[in-house]
Design a protein around this motif. Structure first.
Motif, PDB file in Angstrom:
ATOM      1  N   GLY B 143       0.790  -1.228   0.000  1.00 55.09           N
ATOM      2  CA  GLY B 143       0.000   0.000   0.000  1.00 55.09           C
ATOM      3  C   GLY B 143       0.820   1.273   0.000  1.00 55.09           C
ATOM      4  N   VAL B 144       2.107   1.183  -0.353  1.00 52.21           N
ATOM      5  CA  VAL B 144       2.941   2.383  -0.436  1.00 52.21           C
ATOM      6  C   VAL B 144       3.642   2.440  -1.794  1.00 52.21           C
ATOM      7  N   GLY B 145       4.224   3.592  -2.120  1.00 51.67           N
ATOM      8  CA  GLY B 145       4.977   3.715  -3.363  1.00 51.67           C
ATOM      9  C   GLY B 145       4.079   3.500  -4.563  1.00 51.67           C
ATOM     10  N   VAL B 146       4.593   2.749  -5.546  1.00 46.87           N
ATOM     11  CA  VAL B 146       3.862   2.556  -6.792  1.00 46.87           C
ATOM     12  C   VAL B 146       4.338   1.238  -7.390  1.00 46.87           C
ATOM     13  N   ASP B 147       3.481   0.568  -8.140  1.00 43.95           N
ATOM     14  CA  ASP B 147       3.912  -0.644  -8.840  1.00 43.95           C
ATOM     15  C   ASP B 147       4.676  -0.277 -10.106  1.00 43.95           C
ATOM     16  N   TRP B 148       5.620  -1.114 -10.473  1.00 42.04           N
ATOM     17  CA  TRP B 148       6.314  -0.929 -11.743  1.00 42.04           C
ATOM     18  C   TRP B 148       5.460  -1.529 -12.870  1.00 42.04           C
ATOM     19  N   PRO B 149       5.645  -1.033 -14.105  1.00 37.20           N
ATOM     20  CA  PRO B 149       4.933  -1.671 -15.218  1.00 37.20           C
ATOM     21  C   PRO B 149       5.608  -2.976 -15.666  1.00 37.20           C
ATOM     22  N   ILE B 150       6.749  -3.323 -15.056  1.00 39.32           N
ATOM     23  CA  ILE B 150       7.391  -4.614 -15.353  1.00 39.32           C
ATOM     24  C   ILE B 150       7.625  -5.331 -14.019  1.00 39.32           C
ATOM     25  N   SER B 151       7.854  -6.651 -14.120  1.00 42.54           N
ATOM     26  CA  SER B 151       8.080  -7.420 -12.893  1.00 42.54           C
ATOM     27  C   SER B 151       9.568  -7.769 -12.771  1.00 42.54           C
ATOM     28  N   TYR B 152       9.919  -8.271 -11.584  1.00 46.49           N
ATOM     29  CA  TYR B 152      11.299  -8.750 -11.379  1.00 46.49           C
ATOM     30  C   TYR B 152      11.683  -9.765 -12.442  1.00 46.49           C
ATOM     31  N   TRP B 153      10.737 -10.607 -12.803  1.00 40.96           N
ATOM     32  CA  TRP B 153      11.068 -11.735 -13.689  1.00 40.96           C
ATOM     33  C   TRP B 153      11.408 -11.270 -15.094  1.00 40.96           C
ATOM     34  N   GLU B 154      10.945 -10.062 -15.452  1.00 37.94           N
ATOM     35  CA  GLU B 154      11.346  -9.506 -16.757  1.00 37.94           C
ATOM     36  C   GLU B 154      12.771  -8.948 -16.721  1.00 37.94           C
ATOM     37  N   LEU B 155      13.335  -8.820 -15.529  1.00 34.48           N
ATOM     38  CA  LEU B 155      14.712  -8.317 -15.410  1.00 34.48           C
ATOM     39  C   LEU B 155      15.685  -9.413 -14.982  1.00 34.48           C
ATOM     40  N   GLN B 156      15.158 -10.581 -14.619  1.00 30.68           N
ATOM     41  CA  GLN B 156      16.015 -11.596 -14.008  1.00 30.68           C
ATOM     42  C   GLN B 156      17.204 -11.975 -14.899  1.00 30.68           C
ATOM     43  N   GLU B 157      16.921 -12.233 -16.185  1.00 25.77           N
ATOM     44  CA  GLU B 157      18.027 -12.605 -17.091  1.00 25.77           C
ATOM     45  C   GLU B 157      19.025 -11.470 -17.238  1.00 25.77           C
ATOM     46  N   SER B 158      18.523 -10.228 -17.237  1.00 28.89           N
ATOM     47  CA  SER B 158      19.422  -9.070 -17.353  1.00 28.89           C
ATOM     48  C   SER B 158      20.337  -8.989 -16.135  1.00 28.89           C
ATOM     49  N   PHE B 159      19.782  -9.229 -14.938  1.00 36.85           N
ATOM     50  CA  PHE B 159      20.625  -9.251 -13.736  1.00 36.85           C
ATOM     51  C   PHE B 159      21.755 -10.271 -13.902  1.00 36.85           C
ATOM     52  N   GLU B 160      21.390 -11.455 -14.345  1.00 40.13           N
ATOM     53  CA  GLU B 160      22.399 -12.514 -14.483  1.00 40.13           C
ATOM     54  C   GLU B 160      23.458 -12.144 -15.508  1.00 40.13           C
ATOM     55  N   ARG B 161      23.001 -11.592 -16.634  1.00 38.26           N
ATOM     56  CA  ARG B 161      23.938 -11.246 -17.710  1.00 38.26           C
ATOM     57  C   ARG B 161      24.925 -10.179 -17.226  1.00 38.26           C
ATOM     58  N   VAL B 162      24.427  -9.158 -16.556  1.00 37.56           N
ATOM     59  CA  VAL B 162      25.310  -8.079 -16.101  1.00 37.56           C
ATOM     60  C   VAL B 162      26.237  -8.582 -14.986  1.00 37.56           C
ATOM     61  N   LEU B 416      21.020   1.176   4.317  1.00 36.67           N
ATOM     62  CA  LEU B 416      20.358   1.771   3.151  1.00 36.67           C
ATOM     63  C   LEU B 416      18.872   1.577   3.387  1.00 36.67           C
ATOM     64  N   ALA B 417      18.179   2.664   3.709  1.00 37.66           N
ATOM     65  CA  ALA B 417      16.754   2.579   4.003  1.00 37.66           C
ATOM     66  C   ALA B 417      15.959   2.978   2.776  1.00 37.66           C
ATOM     67  N   GLU B 418      14.929   2.197   2.463  1.00 39.13           N
ATOM     68  CA  GLU B 418      14.093   2.496   1.298  1.00 39.13           C
ATOM     69  C   GLU B 418      13.206   3.694   1.613  1.00 39.13           C
ATOM     70  N   PHE B 419      13.508   4.848   1.044  1.00 31.67           N
ATOM     71  CA  PHE B 419      12.625   6.009   1.163  1.00 31.67           C
ATOM     72  C   PHE B 419      11.588   5.933   0.051  1.00 31.67           C
ATOM     73  N   LEU B 420      10.402   6.438   0.346  1.00 30.24           N
ATOM     74  CA  LEU B 420       9.298   6.303  -0.602  1.00 30.24           C
ATOM     75  C   LEU B 420       9.283   7.448  -1.618  1.00 30.24           C
ATOM     76  N   PRO B 421       8.754   7.168  -2.821  1.00 35.43           N
ATOM     77  CA  PRO B 421       8.667   8.216  -3.844  1.00 35.43           C
ATOM     78  C   PRO B 421       7.592   9.239  -3.482  1.00 35.43           C
ATOM     79  N   GLN B 422       7.930  10.520  -3.570  1.00 29.53           N
ATOM     80  CA  GLN B 422       6.963  11.586  -3.272  1.00 29.53           C
ATOM     81  C   GLN B 422       7.048  12.652  -4.361  1.00 29.53           C
ATOM     82  N   PRO B 423       5.884  13.156  -4.798  1.00 31.86           N
ATOM     83  CA  PRO B 423       5.895  14.080  -5.947  1.00 31.86           C
ATOM     84  C   PRO B 423       6.674  15.363  -5.690  1.00 31.86           C
TER      85      PRO B 423
END
Lengths: 234, 547
Positions: B143-162, B416-423
């Motif tokens: 209930g905080v922040g915002v959802d991304w239009p992509i999921s972790y799983w769409e980046l998983q291979e990129s994480f591994e490659r990098v 490293l504390a996750e601060f929330l996005p604010q306009p």
């Protein structure tokens, strides 16, 4: 803080026997980081030795400002005798070159203007104590003024133009860069200095007595959290 | 994982590590670098040679695109330009003027901003954690922040490659999506082992890494020598930055990098509405490079600044800013540090500052009274950095000198504390102008209630760790690290600046490929995330072009 506490020789720290430290005191009397320069890469060696061998002349500050700010730098780094690190000369060089640290508070002037304001403010404050300038005031007066500057407790004149606690933190950042960027200060605190291309082998457990062959032992140490509090240096 | 140490998994599509020289640090193929004329319409013009721009340039050059990269700062040669010295490394930081304000003004410069080929990764500590799957849906889950239009799983291979390209060294990672690393964990130095002991005594799990520092054979890049100057630029070529991990290969594949070139405007063709190229300043002269597409990769401050400064008749509020989204939702992470004093000498300046970390407190736990969480990492300041701790405590004069003389007895843990996005945490254009006449950025920041609650809780955990390690005394300073957001990725033009393919809403051939696109940030250092996003974006672009 009184004059006694502003002296640079707490707890009879040993005199430096190898190399130079500010005021020739420190915890590592036989350690001279400058004995290791043959292990440094040429680019680094040039930059670091230049700090020691070619102290930059004062070009940015006027003569009057330099006298005042030199006295200020000596108080905030507790340098009451030679050898001194020429803190103000390195600050002057940075300002003269137009180098900054990358930000400015919206309610603060640019750093070069701030330094000049601080010089004026310190002199005005000294005149309130019936001295011609900050540099002419006795050390205990200088210490008192700096103490109030550090607590944002100066009023009137130029002090009304700036956020005092931000001003103190900006000038002290410049002071710390100049003082602790200097190899004499590294001797005092036992810092290894440049480490390329040699690197370190002994970085494991120090209680196993593991250290580099060229590192020196510490002759004495006090926990500063207790000691500084006990001696009223806060 | 130690069986894998320094042995396998060289990247297949990136020869950078072999194009470098074992005994020289700078790029060896610059005499072969392509030169494109200003009036030739290159396929992709990239602004900014950092984590995002570096990966994007290398991928697109590999795919046969004619790519030019404009970089504000120098083309570094670490042998010639970098020193093994704290004060002498200030050239690595973006030190031009920026105005800061708000209840929690964020210090810039060495803290979070780089300049020159390699970007701020030339002076990042080296931590390269992944985001967790939960980071992509904080709105739905917590209930905080915002959802991304992509999921972790769409980046998983990129994480591994990098991770294979940097390469990343560390223990098997049990948090988030559990995974291993191509290189094994580095040895742990005395200062960090004290922290580890304290954590263990309180039931807090820590792991070695993950750091983008070679720990084995990797082409012509040497092994780390544990000299500790990661934040001053790695003169060894052991710590990764795009300068050595992606630009050697990009140059070999026909990419041109124009250093000392400051982009001032992205230009729009009024007739077609398409981007025609970028105006930039080099050597005091204005130039214009034509391009079929432009990717802005200037990071959370400079990307919004450039988009806002590119206002034109079709986009009077700046590019991508019809719905007042550019420059908003910039985020930093709470990076409170607690130093601890021990009777023995720890000499924390030895070995890389990033050594061990924990993500045990990364996810939301409702019992704590706040959403999201934080990570814990070792940090080892050099003397000037340590002096900033002492000054923050209000010491000067003899107090400062005595604390500093005690340097070798201290070691430091940070969060490293996750601060929330604010306009309202946003970048705007200030009235002040730089030497090129371009308005400088004004960055305003206020922490929210949840941000404060995380920092308070996390600071207590640091105290507990040091208590468990039997520290004699501690010092705590509140500070902030990293920068992301400002041109975020989202679902529609009224909630974001770019779509899930990094394309700026309403401008067909303009992309943002850097940390500015992150909608949320997790409690992870952003370098790997930015590179993984650039990898994914390049894959989408190359595929589209082939089709």
């Amino acid at each position: 803080m009184n004059v006694e506490e502003a002296r640079p020789d707490p707890h009879d720290l040993p005199k430096q026997r190898a190399g130079i430290t500010p005021q020739m005191v420190g915890r590592y009397p036989t350690y001279d980081v400058l004995s290791q320069t043959s292990h440094w890469d040429e680019t680094t060696r040039r930059v670091v030795l230049d700090r020691v061998e070619n102290v930059p002349p004062i070009e940015f500050f006027t003569e009057g400002e330099a006298l005042t700010l030199d006295a200020f730098c000596n108080i905030v780094t507790a340098q009451d005798s030679e050898p001194r690190i020429a803190v103000l000369n390195y600050i002057d060089e940075k300002l003269q070159r137009g180098e900054r640290d990358g930000w400015r508070f919206f309610d603060m002037p640019d750093d070069d203007e701030l330094w000049r304001l601080v010089a004026r403010g310190l002199d005005e404050e000294a005149r309130h104590h019936a001295h011609d300038s900050f540099a002419d005031a006795p050390v205990e007066t200088q210490v008192g003024i700096v103490h109030r500057f550090s607590k944002a407790d100066l009023h009137g004149g130029v002090w009304e133009q700036v956020n005092l606690s931000r001003a103190f933190s900006v000038v002290m950042r410049y002071v710390a860069q100049a003082f602790y960027g200097h190899p004499w200060a590294w001797n005092e605190i036992g810092f290894g200095g440049p480490a390329y291309p040699r690197g370190y082998g002994a970085f494991g457990s120090p209680h196993l007595g593991e250290e580099e062959s060229w590192e020196a032992d510490e002759s004495a140490h006090y926990d500063p959290v207790r000691d500084v509090r006990q001696r009223g240096l806060d | 994982m130690t069986l894998l140490k320094g042995s396998v998994a060289m990247p297949r599509d990136n020869d950078s590590a072999f194009l470098l020289d074992k005994h020289k640090r700078g790029l060896q193929n610059l005499d072969r670098m392509a030169r494109y004329p200003l009036d030739e319409t290159v396929d992709m013009l990239i602004v900014g040679a950092g984590a995002g721009g570096g990966v994007l340039a290398q991928r697109l050059a590999r795919a046969g695109w004619r790519v030019v990269v404009l970089e504000r700062g120098p083309f570094w040669d670490p042998d010639r330009d970098w020193v093994s010295d704290e004060k002498g490394s200030s050239g690595l930081y973006w030190t031009e003027n920026r105005i800061i304000s708000g209840n929690d003004p964020i210090q810039m410069g060495k803290n979070n901003s780089g300049v020159g080929v390699g970007g701020s990764m030339t002076h990042f500590a080296g931590y390269t954690p992944r985001l967790h799957p939960s980071d992509f849906e904080t709105r739905t889950r917590d209930g905080v922040g915002v959802d991304w239009p992509i999921s972790y799983w769409e980046l998983q291979e990129s994480f591994e490659r990098v991770e294979r390209e940097l390469p990343v060294a560390g223990e098997f990672w049990p948090w988030g999506d559990p995974h291993g690393y191509p290189h094994g964990p580095h040895p742990v130095a005395g200062a960090a082992s004290v922290a580890w002991q304290g954590a263990r005594n309180h039931g807090i799990e820590m792991r070695v890494g993950p750091v983008a520092i070679t720990n084995g054979v990797f082409g012509n890049r040497p092994h780390c020598i544990y000299r500790g100057f990661c934040l001053e630029g790695c003169k060894v070529n052991a710590k990764a930055s795009p300068l050595i991990t992606h630009f050697p290969d990009a140059v070999e594949r026909g990419c041109e990098i124009r250093a000392d070139s400051m982009a001032t405007r992205v230009e729009v063709d009024d007739a077609t509405g398409r981007i025609s190229g970028v105006t930039y300043m080099t050597d005091g002269k204005e130039r214009f490079q034509r391009a079929a597409a432009v990717a802005v990769c200037g990071y959370a401050i400079e990307t919004p600044r450039l988009l806002l400064n590119s206002a034109c008749p079709r986009h009077p509020n700046g590019l991508g800013n019809n719905d007042d989204q550019v420059g908003r939702y910039v985020m930093v992470q709470g990076a409170t540090q607690t130093a601890a004093r021990f009777p023995e000498m720890l000499r924390m300046y030895k070995a890389p500052p990033p050594e061990i970390s924990s993500e045990q407190f990364y996810e939301t736990d409702e019992r704590r009274g706040f959403a999201r969480g934080f990570s814990i990492q070792t940090i080892s300041p050099m003397p000037i950095g340590w002096a900033e701790h002492v000054l923050a405590e209000g010491h000067w004069g003899q107090g400062l000198r005595e604390y500093m003389r005690d340097y070798n007895h201290w070691t430091v843990l940070g969060i490293l504390a996750e601060f929330l996005p604010q306009p309202e945490n946003r970048v705007t254009l200030a009235d002040v102008k730089d030497a090129n006449g371009m308005p400088v950025a004004h960055f305003n920041y206020n922490m929210c209630e949840n941000d404060h609650a995380i920092v308070d809780f996390a600071s207590d955990i640091l105290d507990k760790i040091w208590d468990g390690a039997r520290a004699q005394d501690t010092l705590t300073i509140d500070r902030y690290a990293h920068l992301v957001g400002g041109a975020r990725m989202g679902f529609s033009p009224d909630d974001s600046v770019v779509d899930s393919n990094h394309r700026v809403w309403g401008v067909d051939n303009l992309f943002v490929v850097d940390g500015a696109v992150l909608p949320t940030q997790g409690a992870a250092n952003p370098a790997l995330v930015i590179m993984a996003l650039a990898d994914r974006c390049a894959g989408l672009l190359a595929k589209k072009r082939a089709a």
